[in-house]
Motif scaffolding. Structure first.
Motif, short mmCIF file in Angstrom:
data_model
loop_
_atom_site.label_atom_id
_atom_site.label_comp_id
_atom_site.label_asym_id
_atom_site.label_seq_id
_atom_site.Cartn_x
_atom_site.Cartn_y
_atom_site.Cartn_z
N ALA A 31 10.67 93.68 113.42
CA ALA A 31 9.87 93.59 114.59
C ALA A 31 8.53 93.91 114.55
CB ALA A 31 10.53 94.38 116.07
N ALA A 32 8.16 95.02 113.68
CA ALA A 32 6.93 95.56 113.69
C ALA A 32 6.00 94.52 112.82
CB ALA A 32 6.84 96.81 112.86
N ARG A 33 6.63 94.01 111.74
CA ARG A 33 6.13 93.06 111.09
C ARG A 33 5.69 91.71 111.79
NH1 ARG A 33 7.66 90.92 105.24
NH2 ARG A 33 5.60 90.03 104.50
N PHE A 34 6.76 91.25 112.50
CA PHE A 34 6.68 90.24 113.29
C PHE A 34 5.44 90.11 114.45
CE2 PHE A 34 7.64 89.09 117.87
CZ PHE A 34 7.33 87.46 117.77
N ARG A 35 5.25 91.54 114.96
CA ARG A 35 4.10 91.59 115.71
C ARG A 35 2.72 91.32 115.17
NH1 ARG A 35 5.36 97.35 118.75
NH2 ARG A 35 3.66 96.68 120.08
N MET A 36 2.80 91.29 113.81
CA MET A 36 1.52 90.95 112.94
C MET A 36 0.90 89.29 113.27
SD MET A 36 1.33 92.58 109.33
CE MET A 36 -0.06 92.01 109.09
N ILE A 37 1.52 88.51 113.98
CA ILE A 37 1.15 87.38 114.12
C ILE A 37 0.08 87.32 115.29
CG2 ILE A 37 3.50 86.24 113.80
CD1 ILE A 37 3.90 85.87 116.86
N GLY A 38 -0.16 88.58 115.79
CA GLY A 38 -1.22 88.72 116.68
C GLY A 38 -2.59 88.76 116.00
N MET A 39 -2.56 88.67 114.71
CA MET A 39 -3.99 88.32 114.08
C MET A 39 -4.69 87.20 114.55
SD MET A 39 -4.59 90.56 111.42
CE MET A 39 -5.44 89.65 109.97
N GLY A 40 -3.73 86.27 114.93
CA GLY A 40 -4.38 84.83 115.53
C GLY A 40 -5.12 84.81 116.82
N LEU A 41 -4.94 86.14 117.52
CA LEU A 41 -5.45 86.22 118.81
C LEU A 41 -6.86 86.42 118.53
CD1 LEU A 41 -3.01 88.86 120.21
CD2 LEU A 41 -3.22 86.30 121.02
N GLY A 42 -7.37 86.96 117.65
CA GLY A 42 -8.96 87.19 117.37
C GLY A 42 -9.57 85.88 116.66
N MET A 43 -8.83 84.78 116.65
CA MET A 43 -9.59 83.57 116.03
C MET A 43 -9.62 82.42 117.15
SD MET A 43 -10.05 84.90 112.88
CE MET A 43 -9.19 86.00 111.76
N THR A 44 -10.93 81.77 117.05
CA THR A 44 -10.89 80.71 117.96
C THR A 44 -10.11 79.53 117.49
OG1 THR A 44 -13.44 81.04 118.04
CG2 THR A 44 -12.78 79.00 118.53
N THR A 45 -9.76 79.28 116.12
CA THR A 45 -9.06 78.26 115.90
C THR A 45 -7.56 78.45 115.82
OG1 THR A 45 -9.46 79.15 113.44
CG2 THR A 45 -10.88 77.43 114.36
N ARG A 46 -6.96 79.77 116.08
CA ARG A 46 -5.84 80.13 115.95
C ARG A 46 -5.04 80.58 117.40
NH1 ARG A 46 -5.66 83.78 110.81
NH2 ARG A 46 -3.52 84.63 111.70
N PHE A 47 -6.02 80.71 118.40
CA PHE A 47 -5.48 81.29 119.35
C PHE A 47 -4.35 80.62 120.19
CE2 PHE A 47 -6.02 82.39 124.08
CZ PHE A 47 -5.89 83.75 123.96
N ASP A 48 -4.80 79.13 120.16
CA ASP A 48 -3.67 78.48 121.11
C ASP A 48 -2.48 78.06 120.09
OD1 ASP A 48 -4.86 78.38 123.67
OD2 ASP A 48 -6.62 77.08 122.76
N VAL A 49 -2.90 77.88 118.90
CA VAL A 49 -1.73 77.57 117.76
C VAL A 49 -0.65 78.40 117.96
CG1 VAL A 49 -1.14 77.30 115.36
CG2 VAL A 49 -3.47 76.46 116.37
N LEU A 50 -0.95 79.92 118.36
CA LEU A 50 0.25 80.80 118.59
C LEU A 50 1.27 80.37 119.50
CD1 LEU A 50 0.92 83.72 117.66
CD2 LEU A 50 -0.50 84.78 119.48
N HIS A 51 0.80 79.60 120.50
CA HIS A 51 1.62 79.34 121.61
C HIS A 51 2.52 78.16 121.10
CE1 HIS A 51 3.41 77.93 125.14
NE2 HIS A 51 2.88 76.63 125.18
N TYR A 52 2.14 77.50 120.35
CA TYR A 52 3.07 76.42 119.63
C TYR A 52 4.04 77.06 118.62
CZ TYR A 52 -0.65 73.34 120.91
OH TYR A 52 -1.89 72.89 121.68
N LEU A 53 3.91 78.20 118.02
CA LEU A 53 4.78 78.85 117.32
C LEU A 53 5.91 79.28 118.28
CD1 LEU A 53 5.81 80.43 114.54
CD2 LEU A 53 4.14 82.26 115.26
N LEU A 54 5.52 80.06 119.39
CA LEU A 54 6.36 80.89 120.22
C LEU A 54 7.14 79.91 121.27
CD1 LEU A 54 4.07 83.74 120.87
CD2 LEU A 54 6.14 83.75 119.72
#
Length: 457
Positions: free
Chosen positions: A247-270
């Protein structure tokens, strides 16, 4: 220097390879082997007489860009005014890229044997590995860059553009070798001249803020994040690389929260992590596609994980002797939303995705990091490292500096960057909330164009 030349999309490309000392403080030979550093120089048609601009990549551990067409995006903008040098910093790309095997090879060579094997009946120790890894920080990269500059430009100083960690290198460059610089441009990379605990408290705050901003846009994803984390706590799921996903390593997907180019892509993953019950035998399981995509996000270059905190160790003379002591893990234990032992399904407490925060457990879980876990622990307790930033030198700097400082930057806190800018004589800042940490890349050439104008003004 060894050079290969070719033409790519009308640009002349020189691929240069240099031999440099592992430790620039010592002569090459004996216990100080040479390593190879690679730089790709790009020249637009008619640009042979232009000055040089060297690019310092983010990371640590990131190689220089490999675009399909150098004329695009920010590199295309830079080529209007410069010959662009894309430097693979030591340990990355083609510059003696470091993994566990490469570290061990350098340890054996550092023992003084001709080929390492004859002088090394006993395998490398974690302390020896840590000593080698400690030579891949900002100060040694600057010494490499100076050697490259002298080979390519002679006595002529060049301009250095640094993204993220590349800005940390630039600040070190201003401290240790300002005579090599005609100008400095930083994008999201003015480092805090402060203790690592101060820096990490602020990056945790910014990470929580980015989580809130994300969930305000995609509120249903909060339940998904919590349910996936709870599932991983109780059920074995494996990444394509073979290790169990925690679970702790899964939470690392939050790196994308700090990127203009990956903020919304995170939603597609989830949006659809689960296999339909009928397909998985009635049990709730994560899909292979989801696990593959998560694995690509949370697996990292060894140098990135190993040096993540060590780049802050004893960073200034005032901070000399201070070890990092696993700062991210220590601080998270008392921070609601980031505690490793928090119950994902307890709605009374936030449950945030994380960013550049590396607990010890990751070094047991990631196969690329596991062989270097002991060495990383040695680095976390190492105190005798030279400073990489010299505030007294920065206050007297005569090199023009232009820096983009991003208001919501999750990785490099705004207030510390502005404090550093105030320390550097003549530094000019562009403070903006138009971009996130990856503004240089996300903006095409707009961010660089603005900063080059600021540098010349």
């Amino acid at each position: 220097m060894r050079t290969t030349t070719y033409i790519q999309h009308s640009c002349t490309v020189h691929e240069h390879r240099f031999d440099v000392p592992l430790d620039h403080a010592l002569p090459v030979g004996g216990g100080n082997p040479a390593i190879e550093v690679f730089a790709r120089e790009i020249i637009r048609p008619g640009g042979e007489a232009l000055p040089h601009l060297v690019f310092m990549q983010g990371g640590p551990g990131g190689r220089s860009p490999r675009p399909g067409d150098f004329r695009d995006d920010w590199i295309g903008r830079a080529l209007r005014d410069y010959r662009v040098v894309l430097l693979d910093q030591r340990g990355t790309g083609q510059s003696t890229r470091l993994d566990a095997a490469a570290v061990d090879a350098l340890v054996l060579l550092s023992r003084g044997g001709r080929d390492g094997a004859a002088a090394a009946p006993v395998g490398p120790t974690d302390r020896e590995r840590a000593r080698v890894l400690s030579l891949f920080r900002q100060d040694q990269i600057v010494r490499d860059a100076e050697l490259v500059r002298r080979e390519l430009a002679g006595d002529r100083p060049w301009t250095s553009l640094g993204q993220s960690f590349g800005g940390f290198i630039n600040t070190c460059y201003l401290s240790l070798a300002p005579e090599g610089l005609a100008g400095v441009v930083c994008t999201g990379g003015l480092p805090g001249l402060a203790p690592i605990d101060t820096i990490y408290r602020l990056t945790y705050e910014r990470t929580a803020a980015r989580n809130r901003a994300y969930l305000a846009r995609h509120p249903a994803d909060e339940r998904t994040i919590r349910e996936v984390a709870a599932h991983l706590r109780d059920t074995e799921e494996f990444l394509p690389t073979g290790e169990r996903l925690s679970a702790a390593r899964f939470r690392m997907i939050g790196m994308g929260l700090g990127m203009t180019t990956r903020f919304d892509v995170l939603h597609y993953l989830l949006e659809g992590p689960w296999v339909r019950p009928a397909v998985s035998g009635g049990r709730r399981r994560l899909s292979s596609e989801f696990l593959r995509e998560v694995g690509a996000l949370v697996s990292m270059e060894p140098l990135y994980g190993v040096l993540q905190e060590f780049i802050y160790a004893g960073a200034t003379p005032q901070l000399a002797g201070r070890a990092t002591d696993w700062a991210a893990e220590r601080l998270a234990a008392d921070l609601p939303g980031f505690r490793a032992d928090a119950d994902p399904l307890d709605s009374a407490e936030p449950y945030w995705l994380t960013g550049e925060h590396m607990p010890r457990a990751f070094f047991r879980e990631d196969p690329a990091l596991a062989p270097l876990a002991g060495a990383t622990d040695e680095l976390a307790h190492m105190t005798g490292v030279p400073p990489v930033y010299l505030p007294d030198v920065l206050r007297d700097a005569s090199v023009p500096v232009a820096a983009a400082v991003y208001v919501d930057d999750m990785f490099v806190p705004l207030e510390l960057s502005l404090d550093t800018a105030a320390t550097i004589r003549g530094a000019r800042t562009w403070v903006t909330n138009e971009y996130q940490h990856d503004g240089l890349r996300a903006s095409g050439g707009a961010v660089l164009d603005h900063l080059l104008a600021l540098l010349e003004d």
